[in-house]
Design an enzyme around this catalytic site. Structure first.
Site, PDB file in Angstrom:
ATOM      1  N   GLU A 442       0.821  -1.215   0.000  1.00 56.90           N
ATOM      2  CA  GLU A 442       0.000   0.000   0.000  1.00 56.90           C
ATOM      3  C   GLU A 442       0.854   1.264   0.000  1.00 56.90           C
ATOM      4  O   GLU A 442       0.535   2.247   0.667  1.00 56.90           O
ATOM      5  CB  GLU A 442      -0.967   0.004   1.191  1.00 56.90           C
ATOM      6  CG  GLU A 442      -1.926  -1.165   1.202  1.00 56.90           C
ATOM      7  CD  GLU A 442      -2.585  -1.427  -0.135  1.00 56.90           C
ATOM      8  OE1 GLU A 442      -2.830  -0.467  -0.878  1.00 56.90           O
ATOM      9  OE2 GLU A 442      -2.850  -2.591  -0.451  1.00 56.90           O
ATOM     10  N   GLY A 443       1.933   1.233  -0.741  1.00 60.14           N
ATOM     11  CA  GLY A 443       2.868   2.360  -0.781  1.00 60.14           C
ATOM     12  C   GLY A 443       3.913   2.159   0.286  1.00 60.14           C
ATOM     13  O   GLY A 443       3.617   2.232   1.488  1.00 60.14           O
TER      14      GLY A 443
END
Length: 593
Positions: A442-443
């Protein structure tokens, strides 16, 4: 065995993150404290009694791909159906589609408990909730009517398909393609990897949100579209139709979260259907897909932060229980018979208190972010803008600091266990293995730092972050005014940490404004940790100031002092890295070859 800390979660929500004031002001509608307590209590019971006992089962068995079908660990399918039977899947979803429209604060609190019981299990529902949010905000009325009721109920699950073998964080180079059809649908062709819960045996249908590129799309991220691609097509009457042309090619063999099936997905190779190509439906506008997907990704970032909090709390509970039972040597001042429990040794106590402080600080940061999300929805005009900027500012910190804390705390938990922590039988190692993915997906936390420094600090010309730091300084002033001896040097240490945060913030704002991005980004990760540590000190002190009915006031004050006097000194070194580290980084690049 994990036991959900319902009382501590409720305290943090109400007295640190801001829920008590929101309830009192009516910002959360007719929601009352009794209902909040009831929801938290039942979520805690479910996590403790039903999820946690199957956590080890999932870790040991893992999910398996057999004859093209994913088999989840024993008991997990029944667990999922018990979970959706409790209505948990629709906690924050719109009422018109069967949801309960409750505050995000309650959602993340419940999410913490489920993830602590089994992060691998909770991943599936977490992505479904994110897919629901993206579809509700950007989908057509027809798509919402067809898919949302069953996704909100949990009868169908959802996924997020971004990553490809050659395209990880840089989505601008993805190759999955979409072709228009005359009937308004699209055909999707390509391969996606690392797709969490991309295939499983929980539900009859799986709704994939897939990023792809049209043939005439602009290059880079400006040419990405988002499509809804169901495993099974849906007939006009809502029943399931033909199998769509997509399948799980293989499962990734992972360091942790073994029970969660992480899939390599193939779209459009002709395995299913009369014509090659998985049938997809556009969400939002063509070439605007990344903006739609960011709705899901932003929610997922806070959700991943909660995974860090969850693992940290579970690891801390296990380590404390072990340290109370394990005896070794004689601690200074030990007057009992035989060897003393290792919790009596100063270095073990130091590790356990560090674990507890990082856990509770991370929890407060994440809950404060969720509170800002709720207030951004409830407020209007300039107040809404202010709260939206607050949630934007806190999201990268909540994701990164909490997930780094999850790894650090789980590692300390193994250290407390000693050699017993390095073997699998005690269960301490599972937490570190599970936690290690959270700073990556998620990043990555490095990407969160870039986002924080280049996009979030400059909000309102830097005035928002300056105002936030001013609010935090009020906590230090309140500690000083309380004259409570138990706080020790908390006020002075917090003031110093906030001075470091302010100085580093101003330096970064100036660097970004002057276009010196290389210099700013060299210290971005250090700044992100500096921010998280300062917030931890402030929020623990705020908790110590609150008057609670559980009789733990002195304990909270003592933990606040421990964090202030043992952990906050790091902020000075972090500020120095932010301000002066760029030159040495540039000079040392040649070392890398």
């Amino acid at each position: 065995m994990y036991k959900a800390p319902v009382d501590e979660i409720a305290f943090t929500l109400k007295h640190v993150a801001g829920m008590a004031g929101a309830l009192e002001s009516g910002a959360l509608g007719d929601l009352g404290e009794d209902l909040v307590d009831a929801i938290l209590s039942e979520a805690g019971r479910f996590a403790t009694e039903e999820v946690a006992p199957l956590g080890d089962v999932g870790d040991k068995q893992g999910s398996r791909l057999v004859d093209g079908k994913v088999q989840t660990p024993d008991g997990w399918r029944d667990l999922y159906h018990n979970w959706i039977g409790g209505g948990w899947n629709g906690l924050t979803a719109p009422e018109e589609f069967g949801g309960q429209n409750l505050p995000h604060m309650l959602h993340v609190a419940a999410m913490e408990m489920w993830n602590a019981g089994s992060m691998a299990f909770a991943l599936g529902p977490t992505l479904t909730m994110g897919a629901v949010d993206a579809l509700e905000k950007h989908g057509s009325e027809a798509l919402k009517a067809t898919y949302l009721p069953k996704m909100v109920s949990g009868e169908w699950t959802g996924t997020m398909n971004l990553t490809e073998p050659h395209a990880g964080s840089d989505l601008g180079v993805l190759k999955t393609r979409a072709e228009r059809r005359d009937d308004g649908t699209y055909r999707i062709f390509g391969q996606k990897i690392f797709i969490t819960w991309g295939e499983h045996d929980f539900t009859d249908n799986i709704v994939h949100l897939v990023l792809a590129r049209l043939p005439d799309a602009p290059a880079g991220t400006r040419g990405i579209s988002l499509f809804l691609v169901p495993k099974f097509l849906v007939n006009a009457d809502g029943s399931l139709g033909e199998r769509n042309d997509l399948f799980c090619h293989s499962l990734e063999h992972k360091l942790g979260i073994h029970g969660s099936p992480t899939c390599a997905m193939i779209y459009g190779d002709g395995k299913f259907g009369a014509e090659k190509g998985a049938i997809g439906y556009l969400i939002g506008e063509e070439n605007r897909g990344l903006a739609c997907m960011f709705t899901m990704m932003n929610n997922a970032r806070l959700a991943v932060g909660m995974q860090g909090v969850a693992i940290a709390d579970a690891a801390t509970q296990k380590a404390i229980a072990f340290a109370k039972e394990r005896t070794q040597g004689k601690a200074p001042g030990w007057s009992g018979q035989g060897m003393s429990p290792i919790i009596e040794h100063p270095d073990v106590a130091r590790m356990l208190l560090t674990m507890k402080a990082l856990t509770q600080g991370s929890r407060a940061i994440a809950y404060a972010c969720a509170h800002a999300v709720d207030m951004g929805h409830a407020a209007e005009g300039e107040k809404a803008t202010c709260w939206q900027e607050r949630s934007s500012l806190l999201t990268p910190v909540a994701k990164s600091f909490a997930t780094d804390a999850g790894v650090d705390v789980a590692s300390l938990g193994i250290q407390v266990h000693g050699g017993m922590g390095f073997i699998e039988e005690t269960g301490a190692a599972r937490y570190l293995r599970d936690a290690r993915i959270a700073p990556i997906y998620e990043g990555t936390n490095g990407i969160q730092a870039i986002d924080l420094v280049t996009r979030k600090l400059p909000l309102s010309g830097g005035e928002h972050v300056r105002g936030f730091i001013a609010e935090l300084r009020e906590i230090g002033a309140a500690v000083r005014a309380s004259n409570r001896e138990g706080f020790g040097e908390t006020a002075a240490r917090l003031d110093a940490a906030l001075d470091d945060l302010s100085d580093a913030t101003e330096w970064l704002l100036a660097a970004v404004s002057a276009g010196k991005l290389s210099e700013a980004l060299a210290g971005a990760t250090a700044y992100q940790r500096l921010f998280g540590l300062a917030l931890t000190g402030a929020y623990l002190a705020k908790g110590g100031l609150a008057e609670a009915s559980d009789g733990k006031d002195e304990q909270r004050i003592a933990l606040s002092r421990f964090a202030a006097e043992n952990m906050l000194a790091e902020t000075a070194a972090l500020k120095d890295r932010v301000v002066t580290g760029a030159d040495s980084l540039a000079a040392a690049r040649a070392v890398l070859g």
